[in-house]
Design a protein around this motif. Structure first.
Motif, PDB file in Angstrom:
ATOM      1  N   TYR A 132      -8.451  -8.636  -1.176  1.00  0.00           N
ATOM      2  CA  TYR A 132      -7.479  -7.865  -2.201  1.00  0.00           C
ATOM      3  C   TYR A 132      -8.540  -6.361  -2.170  1.00  0.00           C
ATOM      4  O   TYR A 132      -9.883  -6.934  -2.394  1.00  0.00           O
ATOM      5  N   ASP A 133      -8.077  -5.224  -1.963  1.00  0.00           N
ATOM      6  CA  ASP A 133      -9.124  -4.221  -1.584  1.00  0.00           C
ATOM      7  C   ASP A 133      -9.441  -4.000  -3.054  1.00  0.00           C
ATOM      8  O   ASP A 133      -7.928  -3.909  -3.854  1.00  0.00           O
ATOM      9  N   VAL A 134     -10.089  -2.982  -3.572  1.00  0.00           N
ATOM     10  CA  VAL A 134     -10.867  -3.884  -4.969  1.00  0.00           C
ATOM     11  C   VAL A 134     -10.321  -2.140  -6.103  1.00  0.00           C
ATOM     12  O   VAL A 134      -9.907  -2.300  -6.284  1.00  0.00           O
ATOM     13  N   ALA A 135     -10.713  -1.139  -4.599  1.00  0.00           N
ATOM     14  CA  ALA A 135      -9.999  -0.159  -5.375  1.00  0.00           C
ATOM     15  C   ALA A 135      -8.184   0.065  -5.860  1.00  0.00           C
ATOM     16  O   ALA A 135      -7.947   0.743  -6.704  1.00  0.00           O
ATOM     17  N   HIS A 146     -13.715  -3.876 -11.249  1.00  0.00           N
ATOM     18  CA  HIS A 146     -15.373  -2.525 -12.321  1.00  0.00           C
ATOM     19  C   HIS A 146     -16.724  -2.949 -11.378  1.00  0.00           C
ATOM     20  O   HIS A 146     -17.317  -2.050 -10.937  1.00  0.00           O
ATOM     21  N   GLY A 195     -20.882  -1.654  -4.381  1.00  0.00           N
ATOM     22  CA  GLY A 195     -19.676  -0.953  -3.183  1.00  0.00           C
ATOM     23  C   GLY A 195     -19.197  -1.562  -2.750  1.00  0.00           C
ATOM     24  O   GLY A 195     -18.265  -1.693  -0.964  1.00  0.00           O
ATOM     25  N   ALA A 196     -18.225  -3.006  -3.296  1.00  0.00           N
ATOM     26  CA  ALA A 196     -17.601  -4.136  -2.767  1.00  0.00           C
ATOM     27  C   ALA A 196     -16.193  -3.400  -2.284  1.00  0.00           C
ATOM     28  O   ALA A 196     -15.813  -2.767  -3.394  1.00  0.00           O
ATOM     29  N   GLU A 197     -15.579  -3.185  -0.955  1.00  0.00           N
ATOM     30  CA  GLU A 197     -13.994  -2.618  -0.810  1.00  0.00           C
ATOM     31  C   GLU A 197     -13.357  -3.576  -0.653  1.00  0.00           C
ATOM     32  O   GLU A 197     -12.154  -3.486  -1.307  1.00  0.00           O
ATOM     33  N   THR A 198     -13.521  -4.823  -0.763  1.00  0.00           N
ATOM     34  CA  THR A 198     -12.371  -6.405  -0.816  1.00  0.00           C
ATOM     35  C   THR A 198     -13.337  -7.229  -0.847  1.00  0.00           C
ATOM     36  O   THR A 198     -13.985  -7.143  -1.522  1.00  0.00           O
ATOM     37  N   ARG A 228       1.061  -1.026  -0.314  1.00  0.00           N
ATOM     38  CA  ARG A 228      -0.106   0.113   0.373  1.00  0.00           C
ATOM     39  C   ARG A 228       0.909   1.385   0.334  1.00  0.00           C
ATOM     40  O   ARG A 228       0.173   2.407   0.166  1.00  0.00           O
ATOM     41  N   ALA A 232     -16.925  -2.509  -8.065  1.00  0.00           N
ATOM     42  CA  ALA A 232     -16.519  -1.217  -7.071  1.00  0.00           C
ATOM     43  C   ALA A 232     -17.907  -0.572  -7.498  1.00  0.00           C
ATOM     44  O   ALA A 232     -18.340  -0.535  -6.218  1.00  0.00           O
ATOM     45  N   GLU A 233     -18.449  -0.920  -8.428  1.00  0.00           N
ATOM     46  CA  GLU A 233     -20.039  -0.555  -8.423  1.00  0.00           C
ATOM     47  C   GLU A 233     -20.719  -0.830  -8.143  1.00  0.00           C
ATOM     48  O   GLU A 233     -22.333  -0.085  -7.102  1.00  0.00           O
TER      49      GLU A 233
END
Length: 246
Positions: A81-84, A38, A44-47, A5, A41-42
């Motif tokens: 994994y961190d999606v963003a 993507h 709302g998942a963060e991981t 990170r 993320a759309e």
């Protein structure tokens, strides 16, 4: 091992290596991972776990983990994994943070459809110019762009720093168009016209041939039909069941 990170930019020290030497198979799968990320993320998942991302991308999780390890991404045990962050890393490797300018040559039925596709902008590409050699098509407005004559391509390429060109012409015109693109400084070509293009070694070409894809599917249909016709195949098994039932 935890996902790296450090550094706010993927290419910074401590983030993704300066530029990893990726296997071709890994490069081909990265866009699938990005598409799945993507979508996550759309929603709302963060991981996401490696198993979850692998399923969404249609690969096995071991292959996914190996692919992402090339980027310096290992996930966090028990978290995933961190999606963003992973989106940023993959977009950096694919060069999608550059908002690359793309031109399209050939505005027939396929060209019209490609020119009107809204997905390019959301995936890091700007279609900045449309070209055709047909005087009847020059001047037409498609999705906010005016079709130019192909003779103007060199001028536009210099003004827009074009590096990617899309060919959607009939097969007989594709090589001539490729020659014009190369002469204008375009070094990557996506070719929808059937056939093989001859280009210099520094020019990358990707080919999309819908007829070939259909022929491959036809092979699989033929294979499945042949297997069912073999002794012990599904057709034979069904016949045996009917005989028992009678």
């Amino acid at each position: 091992m935890s996902q790296q990170r450090q550094g706010s930019t993927p290419g910074d020290a401590g983030g993704v290596p300066a530029f990893p030497d990726l296997p071709e198979a890994t490069i081909a799968r990265l866009p699938e991972y990005l598409r799945a990320l993507h979508h996550l993320a759309e929603t709302g998942a963060e991981t996401v776990s490696s198993e979850g991302l692998a399923a969404a991308a249609g690969v096995n999780s071991a292959k996914l983990r190996k692919d992402l390890s090339h980027l310096g991404s290992y996930g966090t045990r028990g978290v995933g994994y961190d999606v963003a962050l992973l989106v940023d890393q993959i977009e950096y490797i694919l060069g999608l943070d550059k908002n690359r300018a793309v031109c399209l040559v050939g505005v027939g039925n396929l060209g019209h459809a490609l020119a009107g596709y809204a997905g390019f902008a959301s995936r890091g590409f700007r279609v900045v110019a449309l070209f055709d050699a047909d005087p009847n098509k020059v001047g037409e407005r498609i999705n906010g762009l005016t079709v130019r004559h192909i003779d103007e391509l060199s001028e536009v390429a210099a003004a827009e720093s074009l590096a990617i060109g899309v060919i959607a012409t009939p097969p007989g015109s594709a090589q001539a168009v490729a020659d014009v693109l190369v002469a204008a400084g375009v070094t990557s070509i996506l070719n929808f016209a059937p056939g093989v293009l001859s280009v210099p070694p520094n020019v990358d070409v990707r080919k999309v041939d819908l007829a070939i894809e259909l022929q491959i599917l036809s092979f699989h249909e033929h294979r499945k039909a042949s297997l069912t016709a073999l002794p012990g195949g599904r057709s034979a098994a069904a016949g045996n069941q009917e005989a028992v039932g009678s």
